[in-house]
Design a protein around this motif. Structure first.
Motif, PDB file in Angstrom:
ATOM      1  N   THR A  55       0.795  -1.231   0.000  1.00  7.12           N
ATOM      2  CA  THR A  55       0.000   0.000   0.000  1.00  7.12           C
ATOM      3  C   THR A  55       0.823   1.275   0.000  1.00  7.12           C
ATOM      4  O   THR A  55       0.489   2.233  -0.689  1.00  7.12           O
ATOM      5  N   ALA A  56       1.870   1.301   0.805  1.00  2.00           N
ATOM      6  CA  ALA A  56       2.658   2.526   1.001  1.00  2.00           C
ATOM      7  C   ALA A  56       4.099   2.167   1.317  1.00  2.00           C
ATOM      8  O   ALA A  56       4.391   1.049   1.731  1.00  2.00           O
ATOM      9  N   ASP A  57       4.974   3.144   1.125  1.00  2.00           N
ATOM     10  CA  ASP A  57       6.374   2.977   1.492  1.00  2.00           C
ATOM     11  C   ASP A  57       6.582   3.612   2.863  1.00  2.00           C
ATOM     12  O   ASP A  57       6.434   4.816   3.008  1.00  2.00           O
ATOM     13  N   LEU A  58       6.903   2.801   3.848  1.00  2.00           N
ATOM     14  CA  LEU A  58       7.136   3.304   5.199  1.00  2.00           C
ATOM     15  C   LEU A  58       8.615   3.181   5.527  1.00  2.00           C
ATOM     16  O   LEU A  58       9.197   2.109   5.411  1.00  2.00           O
ATOM     17  N   THR A  59       9.220   4.290   5.896  1.00  2.00           N
ATOM     18  CA  THR A  59      10.611   4.320   6.327  1.00  2.00           C
ATOM     19  C   THR A  59      10.628   4.574   7.825  1.00  2.00           C
ATOM     20  O   THR A  59       9.971   5.494   8.306  1.00  2.00           O
ATOM     21  N   VAL A  60      11.366   3.755   8.561  1.00  2.00           N
ATOM     22  CA  VAL A  60      11.466   3.911  10.011  1.00  2.00           C
ATOM     23  C   VAL A  60      12.694   4.760  10.331  1.00  2.00           C
ATOM     24  O   VAL A  60      13.794   4.466   9.874  1.00  2.00           O
ATOM     25  N   PHE A  61      12.468   5.823  11.092  1.00  2.00           N
ATOM     26  CA  PHE A  61      13.536   6.747  11.469  1.00  2.00           C
ATOM     27  C   PHE A  61      13.804   6.611  12.954  1.00  2.00           C
ATOM     28  O   PHE A  61      12.911   6.820  13.773  1.00  2.00           O
ATOM     29  N   ARG A  62      15.040   6.250  13.302  1.00  4.77           N
ATOM     30  CA  ARG A  62      15.465   6.169  14.709  1.00  4.77           C
ATOM     31  C   ARG A  62      16.069   7.505  15.120  1.00  4.77           C
ATOM     32  O   ARG A  62      16.767   8.137  14.350  1.00  4.77           O
ATOM     33  N   LEU A  63      15.808   7.925  16.323  1.00  2.00           N
ATOM     34  CA  LEU A  63      16.237   9.236  16.804  1.00  2.00           C
ATOM     35  C   LEU A  63      17.542   9.224  17.590  1.00  2.00           C
ATOM     36  O   LEU A  63      17.937  10.262  18.138  1.00  2.00           O
ATOM     37  N   ASN A  64      18.229   8.105  17.623  1.00  4.02           N
ATOM     38  CA  ASN A  64      19.401   7.961  18.478  1.00  4.02           C
ATOM     39  C   ASN A  64      20.471   9.029  18.285  1.00  4.02           C
ATOM     40  O   ASN A  64      21.108   9.446  19.235  1.00  4.02           O
ATOM     41  N   GLY A  65      20.687   9.507  17.080  1.00  7.50           N
ATOM     42  CA  GLY A  65      21.744  10.487  16.856  1.00  7.50           C
ATOM     43  C   GLY A  65      21.282  11.932  16.813  1.00  7.50           C
ATOM     44  O   GLY A  65      22.104  12.837  16.658  1.00  7.50           O
ATOM     45  N   VAL A  66      19.977  12.168  16.924  1.00 12.49           N
ATOM     46  CA  VAL A  66      19.466  13.534  16.779  1.00 12.49           C
ATOM     47  C   VAL A  66      19.866  14.379  17.988  1.00 12.49           C
ATOM     48  O   VAL A  66      19.559  14.043  19.132  1.00 12.49           O
ATOM     49  N   GLU A  67      20.545  15.472  17.682  1.00 14.35           N
ATOM     50  CA  GLU A  67      21.045  16.377  18.709  1.00 14.35           C
ATOM     51  C   GLU A  67      19.876  17.035  19.450  1.00 14.35           C
ATOM     52  O   GLU A  67      18.805  17.231  18.882  1.00 14.35           O
ATOM     53  N   MET A  68      20.111  17.393  20.709  1.00 12.35           N
ATOM     54  CA  MET A  68      19.092  18.109  21.470  1.00 12.35           C
ATOM     55  C   MET A  68      18.870  19.476  20.835  1.00 12.35           C
ATOM     56  O   MET A  68      19.820  20.128  20.404  1.00 12.35           O
ATOM     57  N   TYR A  69      17.601  19.889  20.786  1.00 12.48           N
ATOM     58  CA  TYR A  69      17.298  21.167  20.156  1.00 12.48           C
ATOM     59  C   TYR A  69      17.948  22.307  20.927  1.00 12.48           C
ATOM     60  O   TYR A  69      17.833  22.411  22.143  1.00 12.48           O
ATOM     61  N   ASN A  70      18.645  23.156  20.186  1.00 14.18           N
ATOM     62  CA  ASN A  70      19.282  24.340  20.745  1.00 14.18           C
ATOM     63  C   ASN A  70      19.162  25.422  19.681  1.00 14.18           C
ATOM     64  O   ASN A  70      19.731  25.295  18.596  1.00 14.18           O
ATOM     65  N   GLN A  71      18.403  26.450  19.968  1.00 18.59           N
ATOM     66  CA  GLN A  71      18.168  27.493  18.976  1.00 18.59           C
ATOM     67  C   GLN A  71      19.471  28.117  18.484  1.00 18.59           C
ATOM     68  O   GLN A  71      19.559  28.547  17.331  1.00 18.59           O
ATOM     69  N   ASP A  72      20.499  28.129  19.316  1.00 15.56           N
ATOM     70  CA  ASP A  72      21.789  28.675  18.896  1.00 15.56           C
ATOM     71  C   ASP A  72      22.402  27.864  17.752  1.00 15.56           C
ATOM     72  O   ASP A  72      23.166  28.397  16.940  1.00 15.56           O
ATOM     73  N   GLU A  73      22.066  26.571  17.691  1.00 13.66           N
ATOM     74  CA  GLU A  73      22.611  25.697  16.650  1.00 13.66           C
ATOM     75  C   GLU A  73      21.652  25.541  15.469  1.00 13.66           C
ATOM     76  O   GLU A  73      21.973  24.886  14.484  1.00 13.66           O
ATOM     77  N   ASP A  74      20.475  26.152  15.575  1.00 12.34           N
ATOM     78  CA  ASP A  74      19.479  26.060  14.518  1.00 12.34           C
ATOM     79  C   ASP A  74      19.715  27.191  13.517  1.00 12.34           C
ATOM     80  O   ASP A  74      19.029  28.205  13.510  1.00 12.34           O
ATOM     81  N   THR A  75      20.739  26.983  12.691  1.00 12.78           N
ATOM     82  CA  THR A  75      21.182  27.974  11.723  1.00 12.78           C
ATOM     83  C   THR A  75      20.925  27.460  10.310  1.00 12.78           C
ATOM     84  O   THR A  75      20.230  26.456  10.130  1.00 12.78           O
TER      85      THR A  75
ATOM     86  N   ASP B 218      10.308  19.197  18.175  1.00  8.24           N
ATOM     87  CA  ASP B 218      10.868  20.546  18.257  1.00  8.24           C
ATOM     88  C   ASP B 218      11.705  20.864  17.013  1.00  8.24           C
ATOM     89  O   ASP B 218      11.558  21.934  16.415  1.00  8.24           O
ATOM     90  N   TRP B 219      12.577  19.954  16.607  1.00  4.65           N
ATOM     91  CA  TRP B 219      13.372  20.178  15.400  1.00  4.65           C
ATOM     92  C   TRP B 219      12.467  20.280  14.177  1.00  4.65           C
ATOM     93  O   TRP B 219      12.677  21.125  13.304  1.00  4.65           O
ATOM     94  N   GLY B 220      11.463  19.416  14.084  1.00  5.30           N
ATOM     95  CA  GLY B 220      10.572  19.414  12.924  1.00  5.30           C
ATOM     96  C   GLY B 220       9.660  20.620  12.845  1.00  5.30           C
ATOM     97  O   GLY B 220       9.103  20.915  11.787  1.00  5.30           O
ATOM     98  N   SER B 221       9.498  21.329  13.956  1.00  6.54           N
ATOM     99  CA  SER B 221       8.599  22.489  13.983  1.00  6.54           C
ATOM    100  C   SER B 221       9.293  23.792  13.600  1.00  6.54           C
ATOM    101  O   SER B 221       8.633  24.804  13.400  1.00  6.54           O
ATOM    102  N   ARG B 222      10.610  23.778  13.502  1.00  6.79           N
ATOM    103  CA  ARG B 222      11.368  24.992  13.241  1.00  6.79           C
ATOM    104  C   ARG B 222      11.823  25.045  11.795  1.00  6.79           C
ATOM    105  O   ARG B 222      12.055  23.999  11.201  1.00  6.79           O
ATOM    106  N   PRO B 223      12.025  26.222  11.195  1.00  7.78           N
ATOM    107  CA  PRO B 223      11.778  27.531  11.784  1.00  7.78           C
ATOM    108  C   PRO B 223      10.280  27.763  11.963  1.00  7.78           C
ATOM    109  O   PRO B 223       9.466  27.229  11.216  1.00  7.78           O
TER     110      PRO B 223
END
Length: 191
Positions: free
Chosen positions: A34-54, A94-99
């Motif tokens: 029916t659909a293509d589902l990709t599983v995304f693991r969050l293990n390496g995703v950095e903590m949200y920090n607006q200073d690094e959101d450039t 949080d990362w997905g909601s920015r900017p």
């Protein structure tokens, strides 16, 4: 959108034997026609920090945003920790909601599911995830809360072992797919 919707399954658990990931992997098998589902693991995703959101955010956060943006819809699978969602999943949102106002989650159809080895299936985490997705501008799917209690008995070796649970979860995914099709149709007609 192509004829085969692209779904991104985001696992809110970092654990190697994660039930959230197991449910998403079982869904991947169940949706193969029916659909293509990709599983995304969050293990390496950095903590949200607006200073690094450039213009060049951290690599794993950028990969998450790109994966969300490329998907027609997302499924967020959350464990329940202390009556709430995991910090990893909240961080991903949080990362997905920015900017602000332009994030990859804005306008994105999103389905929330929770699971737990306990009797409530992580239901208490649902409200948090739904509310946070709404704040991010996602189109949270209006469907009965998908909570899988005793998940270890219902998903094994990458497949659903309980037909009732499988049907319930696939009903939620069908609602997600309908929303994706409606949005594609509206876009095709300039709406």
């Amino acid at each position: 959108m192509t004829d085969r919707p692209k779904i991104l399954g985001i696992s809110g658990s970092l654990r190697a034997g994660s039930f959230s990931t197991a449910v998403l992997e079982a869904l991947k098998v169940a949706l193969a026609d029916t659909a293509d589902l990709t599983v995304f693991r969050l293990n390496g995703v950095e903590m949200y920090n607006q200073d690094e959101d450039t213009e060049t955010p951290p690599a794993h956060a950028a990969a998450l945003r790109a994966a969300i943006a490329a998907a027609d819809g997302v499924i967020l699978a959350s464990p329940e920790y202390n009556y709430g969602t995991s910090g990893a999943l909240k961080n991903a949102i949080d990362w997905g909601s920015r900017p602000y106002g332009k994030g990859a989650l804005r306008g994105k159809p999103a389905l929330v599911l929770t699971s737990s080895p306990g009797s409530t299936g992580g239901i208490r985490a649902q409200a948090q995830v739904r509310e946070t997705l709404s704040a991010a501008g996602s189109r949270v799917i209006d469907y009965p809360h998908l909570a899988i209690p005793s998940v270890g008995e219902k998903v094994k070796d990458g497949v659903f072992t309980d037909d009732k649970t499988k049907a319930f979860v696939l009903g939620g995914v069908e609602a997600l797919l309908k929303e994706i099709k409606l949005l594609a149709l509206a876009k095709a007609h300039g709406l």
